[in-house]
Design a protein around this motif. Structure first.
Motif, short mmCIF file in Angstrom:
data_model
loop_
_atom_site.label_atom_id
_atom_site.label_comp_id
_atom_site.label_asym_id
_atom_site.label_seq_id
_atom_site.Cartn_x
_atom_site.Cartn_y
_atom_site.Cartn_z
N GLU A 83 0.84 -1.20 0.00
CA GLU A 83 0.00 0.00 0.00
C GLU A 83 0.88 1.25 0.00
OE1 GLU A 83 -3.15 0.04 -0.34
OE2 GLU A 83 -3.97 -1.81 0.45
N PRO A 84 0.33 2.39 -0.41
CA PRO A 84 1.12 3.63 -0.41
C PRO A 84 1.65 4.02 0.97
CG PRO A 84 -0.85 3.91 -1.72
CD PRO A 84 -0.96 2.58 -1.05
N ASP A 85 0.94 3.60 2.05
CA ASP A 85 1.41 3.95 3.39
C ASP A 85 2.49 3.01 3.90
OD1 ASP A 85 -0.01 1.66 3.96
OD2 ASP A 85 -1.31 2.56 5.47
N GLY A 86 2.89 2.02 3.09
CA GLY A 86 3.97 1.12 3.47
C GLY A 86 3.51 -0.19 4.09
N THR A 87 2.22 -0.37 4.30
CA THR A 87 1.74 -1.64 4.83
C THR A 87 1.54 -2.61 3.67
OG1 THR A 87 -0.56 -0.93 4.70
CG2 THR A 87 0.57 -0.57 6.80
N ARG A 107 -3.93 -6.89 6.88
CA ARG A 107 -2.93 -5.84 6.69
C ARG A 107 -1.71 -6.21 7.50
NH1 ARG A 107 -4.77 -0.63 4.52
NH2 ARG A 107 -2.84 0.13 5.42
N LEU A 110 4.51 -2.54 8.49
CA LEU A 110 5.12 -1.58 7.58
C LEU A 110 6.36 -2.17 6.94
CD1 LEU A 110 4.87 1.66 9.73
CD2 LEU A 110 3.57 1.12 7.69
N PRO A 113 10.07 2.36 3.46
CA PRO A 113 9.36 3.38 2.68
C PRO A 113 9.76 3.34 1.22
CG PRO A 113 10.94 4.39 4.18
CD PRO A 113 10.93 2.92 4.47
N ARG A 114 8.82 3.66 0.37
CA ARG A 114 9.08 3.66 -1.07
C ARG A 114 9.95 4.84 -1.45
NH1 ARG A 114 3.62 2.17 -4.29
NH2 ARG A 114 3.51 0.03 -3.64
#
Length: 131
Positions: A83-87, A107, A110, A113-114
């Protein structure tokens, strides 16, 4: 009132002519036979397959995977996506004729980060200069 009766009689006569009722001496061609549909009987009564893939792209941060198995009318599988939030979102699913499609969404923790991905400039704009 007489005009309405006259109009109805004219409509009935025109309909009778169009239907062929008043044309007893004329022969009509037999209707064409309906086309016969062919049915494909080459099928597997117990289909089976298994597939899987995994994508881990460090440049764009794209992270996803899927695996699926089919045995007859029962399908089982899962897929996951970063996911965009890192999960990590993981969907575990089954499908069969009795219970239909069922999915459980989980879910995960984390992940790293991307990295920022440069966005292309709009057409006609000068290209960005990276250091």
């Amino acid at each position: 009132m007489a005009f309405i009766k006259f109009a109805i009689v004219c409509c009935v006569l025109v309909s009778a002519v169009n239907c062929g009722v008043l044309l007893q001496g004329q022969r009509f061609a037999a209707p064409l036979a309906a086309p016969v549909a062919t049915i494909n009987t080459d099928y597997d009564p117990h289909p089976q397959y298994t597939f899987a893939y995994n994508v881990q792209d460090a440049l764009t941060g794209d992270s996803k995977s899927q695996q699926e198995t089919r045995e007859g009318d029962v399908v089982k599988g899962s897929y996951s996506v970063a996911e965009p939030d890192g999960t990590i979102r993981t969907v575990i699913y089954t499908a069969d004729p009795i219970n239909g499609f069922n999915a459980v969404v989980q879910r995960g923790p984390l992940i790293a980060p991307r990295p920022a991905v440069p966005v292309a400039a709009p057409f006609g704009a000068p290209a960005p200069i990276f250091g």
